[in-house]
Design a protein around this motif. Structure first.
Motif, PDB file in Angstrom:
ATOM      1  N   LEU A   1       1.016  -1.472   0.072  1.00 40.42           N
ATOM      2  CA  LEU A   1       0.168   0.098  -0.013  1.00 40.42           C
ATOM      3  C   LEU A   1       0.872   1.216  -0.041  1.00 40.42           C
ATOM      4  CD1 LEU A   1      -3.050  -1.188   2.445  1.00 40.42           C
ATOM      5  CD2 LEU A   1      -2.883  -1.079  -0.092  1.00 40.42           C
ATOM      6  N   ALA A   2       2.056   1.214   0.789  1.00 40.99           N
ATOM      7  CA  ALA A   2       2.803   2.383   0.599  1.00 40.99           C
ATOM      8  C   ALA A   2       3.360   2.730  -0.635  1.00 40.99           C
ATOM      9  CB  ALA A   2       4.193   2.029   1.358  1.00 40.99           C
ATOM     10  N   GLY A   3       3.731   1.424  -1.456  1.00 44.59           N
ATOM     11  CA  GLY A   3       4.284   1.652  -2.899  1.00 44.59           C
ATOM     12  C   GLY A   3       2.857   2.284  -3.810  1.00 44.59           C
ATOM     13  N   LEU A   4       1.887   1.771  -3.668  1.00 49.24           N
ATOM     14  CA  LEU A   4       0.784   2.209  -4.424  1.00 49.24           C
ATOM     15  C   LEU A   4       0.423   3.591  -4.144  1.00 49.24           C
ATOM     16  CD1 LEU A   4      -1.632  -1.097  -4.212  1.00 49.24           C
ATOM     17  CD2 LEU A   4      -0.192  -0.146  -5.916  1.00 49.24           C
ATOM     18  N   SER A   5       0.714   4.083  -2.789  1.00 48.33           N
ATOM     19  CA  SER A   5       0.398   5.344  -2.553  1.00 48.33           C
ATOM     20  C   SER A   5       1.370   6.418  -2.996  1.00 48.33           C
ATOM     21  CB  SER A   5       0.254   5.426  -1.087  1.00 48.33           C
ATOM     22  OG  SER A   5      -0.430   4.930  -0.253  1.00 48.33           O
ATOM     23  N   ARG A   6       2.722   5.836  -3.386  1.00 48.00           N
ATOM     24  CA  ARG A   6       3.375   6.689  -4.219  1.00 48.00           C
ATOM     25  C   ARG A   6       3.335   6.988  -5.843  1.00 48.00           C
ATOM     26  NH1 ARG A   6       7.187   3.120  -1.541  1.00 48.00           N
ATOM     27  NH2 ARG A   6       7.867   4.236   0.499  1.00 48.00           N
ATOM     28  N   GLY A   7       1.992   6.210  -6.221  1.00 48.98           N
ATOM     29  CA  GLY A   7       1.566   6.123  -7.626  1.00 48.98           C
ATOM     30  C   GLY A   7       2.339   5.233  -8.345  1.00 48.98           C
TER      31      GLY A   7
END
Length: 251
Positions: A84-90
């Motif tokens: 989710l942290a990676g997805l939050s970065r776009g």
């Protein structure tokens, strides 16, 4: 040697339902399927619906539901936080999965598992903010169809690319532009960009909405800052955000 236990198949359950409906006892059904009576008794007890009775399809669904332990991202909180942290970065699910594999030297999770997890959360919680984790921000999988065929049919006065002046192709004559809208993963983040083919000059403006009338207004303001001699043609794609291009010509 002990007897190897074999799970009941859908065909077995169909036979159990048929024999049970005909009044067969647990012992008779067990003998017909060459199964221990305890297996048949447990099957009828655990997978019988209160209102529908014993139905093969319902029994099969109940069995699968008990076996399913949840997706890996639901079971592994640490991995879920990383994803989710990676997805939050776009990053896209493909990029997240690739980054994790590169960092650990092995495959950690597939991009398909990430997609399934996000869509499962949307379905289970009806919280559509989950879609913002995905590059295109869609709440359902698959291509978005449009009624009425191609988006080109919505563009009034559309001129085919084949009718563009031949001088545009070799980039020797200045004043011919191309325009495009770049969308980002976060909601209401986009950039309208226009590019001059000869000088490679790029003009850009951030926008919040992709409505055609608003896009046309932004284009008019951008081109007003350009000398008239450098305003010959502009090429768009068939996106409906450029459907009001006639108003640009009128301005």
């Amino acid at each position: 040697m002990g007897r190897t236990y074999k799970q009941l198949s859908l065909d077995d359950r169909c036979e159990i339902a048929r024999l049970s409906a005909n009044g067969g006892s647990v012992g008779q059904i067990a003998a017909a399927l060459d199964r221990p009576p305890s297996t048949i008794s447990r099957e009828l007890r655990r997978n019988r619906g209160r209102q529908v009775g014993y139905k093969p399809s319902y029994a099969q669904q109940q069995t699968r539901a008990r076996r399913w332990k949840g997706s890996r991202l639901e079971r592994d909180a640490s991995l879920r936080r990383e994803v989710l942290a990676g997805l939050s970065r776009g990053w896209s699910p493909e990029q997240v999965a690739g980054r994790l594999a590169r960092e650990r030297g092995r495959r950690v999770i597939s991009c398909e598992s990430i997609y399934r997890f996000i869509y499962a959360q949307i379905t289970r919680t009806t919280d559509f903010t989950w879609r913002r984790y995905l590059p295109r921000g869609k709440s359902k999988r698959g291509h978005r169809g449009k009624r009425g065929g191609s988006p080109a049919s919505f563009i009034e006065g559309r001129v085919s690319l084949a009718e563009r002046p031949a001088e545009v192709a070799d980039r020797k004559v200045p004043g011919h532009w191309e325009a495009d809208l770049m969308m980002f993963s976060k909601y209401r983040q986009a950039i309208l960009a226009v590019h001059e083919r000869t000088s490679r000059l790029l003009l850009a403006v951030p926008i919040e909405r992709k409505f055609a009338a608003g896009i046309a207004s932004h284009l008019v303001r951008l081109f007003k800052a350009v000398p008239e001699a450098l305003r010959r043609t502009v090429t768009f794609d068939n996106g409906t955000e450029f459907a009001a291009h006639l108003s640009c010509r009128a301005s």
